[in-house]
Design an enzyme around this catalytic site. Sequence first.
Site, PDB file in Angstrom:
ATOM      1  N   ARG A 147     -27.752  -7.396  34.921  1.00 12.62           N
ATOM      2  CA  ARG A 147     -27.486  -6.374  33.927  1.00 12.62           C
ATOM      3  C   ARG A 147     -28.873  -5.809  33.490  1.00 12.62           C
ATOM      4  O   ARG A 147     -29.473  -6.619  32.924  1.00 12.62           O
ATOM      5  CB  ARG A 147     -26.586  -6.469  32.747  1.00 12.62           C
ATOM      6  CG  ARG A 147     -25.893  -5.392  31.908  1.00 12.62           C
ATOM      7  CD  ARG A 147     -25.640  -5.723  30.842  1.00 12.62           C
ATOM      8  NE  ARG A 147     -26.454  -6.030  29.645  1.00 12.62           N
ATOM      9  CZ  ARG A 147     -26.326  -6.248  28.327  1.00 12.62           C
ATOM     10  NH1 ARG A 147     -25.122  -6.063  27.889  1.00 12.62           N
ATOM     11  NH2 ARG A 147     -27.124  -6.274  27.350  1.00 12.62           N
ATOM     12  N   TYR A 159     -30.086  -0.355  22.354  1.00 14.43           N
ATOM     13  CA  TYR A 159     -29.318  -1.540  22.735  1.00 14.43           C
ATOM     14  C   TYR A 159     -30.065  -2.239  23.751  1.00 14.43           C
ATOM     15  O   TYR A 159     -30.079  -1.575  24.820  1.00 14.43           O
ATOM     16  CB  TYR A 159     -27.928  -1.027  23.084  1.00 14.43           C
ATOM     17  CG  TYR A 159     -26.849  -1.915  23.508  1.00 14.43           C
ATOM     18  CD1 TYR A 159     -26.722  -2.948  22.920  1.00 14.43           C
ATOM     19  CD2 TYR A 159     -26.746  -2.181  25.079  1.00 14.43           C
ATOM     20  CE1 TYR A 159     -25.832  -4.126  23.209  1.00 14.43           C
ATOM     21  CE2 TYR A 159     -26.326  -3.079  25.374  1.00 14.43           C
ATOM     22  CZ  TYR A 159     -25.618  -4.126  24.735  1.00 14.43           C
ATOM     23  OH  TYR A 159     -24.914  -5.185  25.143  1.00 14.43           O
ATOM     24  N   ASP A 209     -25.240  -1.313  30.882  1.00 21.41           N
ATOM     25  CA  ASP A 209     -24.301  -1.145  29.770  1.00 21.41           C
ATOM     26  C   ASP A 209     -24.541  -0.122  29.086  1.00 21.41           C
ATOM     27  O   ASP A 209     -25.647  -0.017  28.275  1.00 21.41           O
ATOM     28  CB  ASP A 209     -24.300  -2.721  28.831  1.00 21.41           C
ATOM     29  CG  ASP A 209     -23.095  -2.884  28.026  1.00 21.41           C
ATOM     30  OD1 ASP A 209     -22.542  -1.748  27.796  1.00 21.41           O
ATOM     31  OD2 ASP A 209     -23.033  -3.757  27.431  1.00 21.41           O
ATOM     32  N   HIS A 211     -22.765   0.851  26.199  1.00 17.76           N
ATOM     33  CA  HIS A 211     -22.359   0.346  24.955  1.00 17.76           C
ATOM     34  C   HIS A 211     -21.720   1.538  24.230  1.00 17.76           C
ATOM     35  O   HIS A 211     -22.079   1.702  22.827  1.00 17.76           O
ATOM     36  CB  HIS A 211     -23.467  -0.160  24.183  1.00 17.76           C
ATOM     37  CG  HIS A 211     -23.439  -1.334  23.568  1.00 17.76           C
ATOM     38  ND1 HIS A 211     -23.305  -1.793  22.211  1.00 17.76           N
ATOM     39  CD2 HIS A 211     -23.061  -2.795  24.138  1.00 17.76           C
ATOM     40  CE1 HIS A 211     -23.080  -2.943  21.999  1.00 17.76           C
ATOM     41  NE2 HIS A 211     -22.696  -3.629  23.090  1.00 17.76           N
ATOM     42  N   GLU A 235     -20.991  -0.032  32.602  1.00 18.18           N
ATOM     43  CA  GLU A 235     -20.072  -0.638  31.761  1.00 18.18           C
ATOM     44  C   GLU A 235     -20.014   0.215  30.364  1.00 18.18           C
ATOM     45  O   GLU A 235     -20.824   0.726  29.756  1.00 18.18           O
ATOM     46  CB  GLU A 235     -20.691  -2.027  31.179  1.00 18.18           C
ATOM     47  CG  GLU A 235     -20.057  -2.866  30.192  1.00 18.18           C
ATOM     48  CD  GLU A 235     -20.635  -4.179  29.957  1.00 18.18           C
ATOM     49  OE1 GLU A 235     -21.229  -4.636  30.987  1.00 18.18           O
ATOM     50  OE2 GLU A 235     -20.434  -4.706  28.539  1.00 18.18           O
ATOM     51  N   GLU A 261     -14.791  -5.054  26.440  1.00 13.30           N
ATOM     52  CA  GLU A 261     -15.229  -6.205  25.684  1.00 13.30           C
ATOM     53  C   GLU A 261     -14.413  -6.473  24.201  1.00 13.30           C
ATOM     54  O   GLU A 261     -14.311  -7.462  23.653  1.00 13.30           O
ATOM     55  CB  GLU A 261     -16.735  -6.446  25.680  1.00 13.30           C
ATOM     56  CG  GLU A 261     -17.389  -5.329  25.029  1.00 13.30           C
ATOM     57  CD  GLU A 261     -18.886  -5.527  25.247  1.00 13.30           C
ATOM     58  OE1 GLU A 261     -19.471  -5.933  26.172  1.00 13.30           O
ATOM     59  OE2 GLU A 261     -19.615  -5.272  24.265  1.00 13.30           O
ATOM     60  N   ARG A 282     -12.951  -6.251  30.969  1.00 13.13           N
ATOM     61  CA  ARG A 282     -13.915  -7.179  30.441  1.00 13.13           C
ATOM     62  C   ARG A 282     -13.419  -7.996  29.280  1.00 13.13           C
ATOM     63  O   ARG A 282     -14.100  -8.690  28.650  1.00 13.13           O
ATOM     64  CB  ARG A 282     -15.162  -6.237  29.699  1.00 13.13           C
ATOM     65  CG  ARG A 282     -15.681  -5.412  30.943  1.00 13.13           C
ATOM     66  CD  ARG A 282     -17.085  -5.990  31.359  1.00 13.13           C
ATOM     67  NE  ARG A 282     -18.070  -6.304  30.046  1.00 13.13           N
ATOM     68  CZ  ARG A 282     -18.442  -7.345  29.937  1.00 13.13           C
ATOM     69  NH1 ARG A 282     -18.391  -8.417  30.611  1.00 13.13           N
ATOM     70  NH2 ARG A 282     -19.120  -7.448  28.703  1.00 13.13           N
ATOM     71  N   GLU A 338     -19.752 -12.754  33.056  1.00  8.62           N
ATOM     72  CA  GLU A 338     -21.116 -12.416  32.272  1.00  8.62           C
ATOM     73  C   GLU A 338     -21.532 -13.961  31.713  1.00  8.62           C
ATOM     74  O   GLU A 338     -20.816 -14.859  31.352  1.00  8.62           O
ATOM     75  CB  GLU A 338     -20.791 -11.531  31.133  1.00  8.62           C
ATOM     76  CG  GLU A 338     -22.140 -11.303  30.348  1.00  8.62           C
ATOM     77  CD  GLU A 338     -21.865 -10.421  29.139  1.00  8.62           C
ATOM     78  OE1 GLU A 338     -20.665 -10.234  28.742  1.00  8.62           O
ATOM     79  OE2 GLU A 338     -22.883  -9.815  28.815  1.00  8.62           O
ATOM     80  N   TRP A 401     -22.435   1.919  18.015  1.00 12.71           N
ATOM     81  CA  TRP A 401     -23.487   0.937  18.513  1.00 12.71           C
ATOM     82  C   TRP A 401     -23.353   0.600  19.802  1.00 12.71           C
ATOM     83  O   TRP A 401     -22.245   0.127  20.325  1.00 12.71           O
ATOM     84  CB  TRP A 401     -23.948  -0.213  17.559  1.00 12.71           C
ATOM     85  CG  TRP A 401     -25.022  -0.906  18.147  1.00 12.71           C
ATOM     86  CD1 TRP A 401     -26.212  -0.558  18.187  1.00 12.71           C
ATOM     87  CD2 TRP A 401     -24.825  -2.403  18.644  1.00 12.71           C
ATOM     88  NE1 TRP A 401     -26.801  -1.993  18.839  1.00 12.71           N
ATOM     89  CE2 TRP A 401     -25.942  -2.805  18.976  1.00 12.71           C
ATOM     90  CE3 TRP A 401     -23.520  -3.211  18.696  1.00 12.71           C
ATOM     91  CZ2 TRP A 401     -26.323  -4.131  19.547  1.00 12.71           C
ATOM     92  CZ3 TRP A 401     -23.876  -4.412  19.054  1.00 12.71           C
ATOM     93  CH2 TRP A 401     -25.185  -5.005  19.637  1.00 12.71           C
TER      94      TRP A 401
HETATM   95  C1  CS2 Z   1     -22.568  -6.784  24.973  1.00 13.82           C
HETATM   96  C2  CS2 Z   1     -22.680  -7.697  24.093  1.00 13.82           C
HETATM   97  O1  CS2 Z   1     -22.384  -8.657  26.560  1.00 13.82           O
HETATM   98  C3  CS2 Z   1     -22.406  -7.261  26.488  1.00 13.82           C
HETATM   99  O2  CS2 Z   1     -21.933  -6.837  27.325  1.00 13.82           O
HETATM  100  O3  CS2 Z   1     -22.108  -5.470  25.062  1.00 13.82           O
HETATM  101  O4  CS2 Z   1     -23.744  -8.115  23.756  1.00 13.82           O
HETATM  102  C4  CS2 Z   1     -22.027  -7.348  22.620  1.00 13.82           C
HETATM  103  O5  CS2 Z   1     -23.048  -6.355  22.104  1.00 13.82           O
HETATM  104  C5  CS2 Z   1     -22.011  -8.151  21.738  1.00 13.82           C
HETATM  105  O6  CS2 Z   1     -21.068  -9.257  22.351  1.00 13.82           O
HETATM  106  C6  CS2 Z   1     -21.432  -7.868  20.323  1.00 13.82           C
HETATM  107  O7  CS2 Z   1     -21.000  -9.163  19.530  1.00 13.82           O
HETATM  108 MG    MG Z   2     -20.979  -4.891  26.857  1.00 13.20          MG
END
Ligand code: CS2
Ligand code: MG
Length: 401
Positions: A147, A159, A209, A211, A235, A261, A282, A338, A401
């Site tokens: 990634r 991020y 990602d 986010h 993602e 996630e 995810r 991941e 975020w």
């Molecule tokens: C992220 C994470 O792994 C990922 O794809 O989006 O790092 C996420 O920000 C954190 O797990 C939040 O606790």
């Molecule tokens: Mg993520």
Amino acid sequence: MKITDVKVIVSSPGRNFVTVKIFTDEGLTGIGDATLNGREKAVVAYLEDHLVPILIGRDPSRIEDTWQYFYKGAYWRRGPVTMAAIAGIDTALWDIKAKAAGMPLYQLLGGASREKMLCYTHAQGTEISEAVEAVAEKIEQGYHAVRAQVGIPGLPAVYGTDKSATNVAALNNLPHEEVWSTPKYLRHIPKLFAALREKLGDDVELLHDAHHRLTPLEAARLGRDLEPYRLFWLEDTVAAEHQEGFRLIRKHTVTPLAVGEVFNTIWDARLLIEEQLIDYIRMTTVHAGGVTPLRRIMDFASVYNVRTACHGAMDMSPVCLAANLHLGLWAPNFGIQEYTPYLPETLEVFPGAWTAKDGYLHPGNAPGHGVEIDEALAARYPYERSYLPVNRLEDGTLWHW
Ligand code: CS2
Ligand code: MG
């Protein structure tokens, strides 16, 4: 068998983890991850004040009934705190059941569907050249999928590129703030992937990602602009409370999409899966409520050609990773896992049977899920208050975020 005691163990070997440990009258114990990054103590209170008193004296083999009891029996369903608490218990009960059977958990789920599981790791840089170097380094280490995140010109660290954002010490007091501009981001990201393909060729799997920061139309634009670089996935483009938003993205791009996630139940993903609006789900053991519901979600997804890709950042403990690996080794529709290597102190507190080698993972063959907690060592790493960052647009508007 009867449950005789339940401990909720909070420790911070590098970052905060909440672990549920269940004791039985036959001497078997099991552990489960109940970590909710930045809101750890809410889960501890939910467990200690509301779930643990009900567990004492119950039969640990009745996993499904216990899960239903806590999910339906609370009246107030869903939500990350509730589901992480239930997950801690559910995972510990599966650990006990598999230990009692003398088998690794994946055998109870139906056995292995593959020999090893592809994983992806993270690489980032402030500049494109630095990010390209970082990805190349991971490939050299043996990873096949990476990634890639990069800093955006004109913005402070964003991020995935701000090292302090993953550093517990830096987050100890109040949330760290980042600054965001979608137009700047959308202009820059395709340049990163052009540079990556030029340097690394076509064999490497590349992921990215966003986010949750885009609108569906912006996500569709990014997906289209990235098509020449054949990403493994894009993602978390949009905040997925609005599942219908993915219809628009899907209509406009063939870049594969991953999301989930932050989801807690099947209801967060039902439409996305049924309408085949995503390619990878995810959801991860701890935030989905445990092994029991995640297995169900994986099976549901398999009907619609959606593949699994459990969230596996460092803020979920090795217990969660191990549970994901058992589910993934079994799942007919496994996609990728991941994996961000843990700090040495985390691994000392949570010794485990799982392995990571040449870009592949395996849960190991120890009975249970294969991870234990060294309680004495855990006690030497007390909880430290910690927050995830928050994000604002350049004019100060609070953003995702
Ligand atoms: C992220 C994470 O792994 C990922 O794809 O989006 O790092 C996420 O920000 C954190 O797990 C939040 O606790
Ligand atoms: Mg993520």
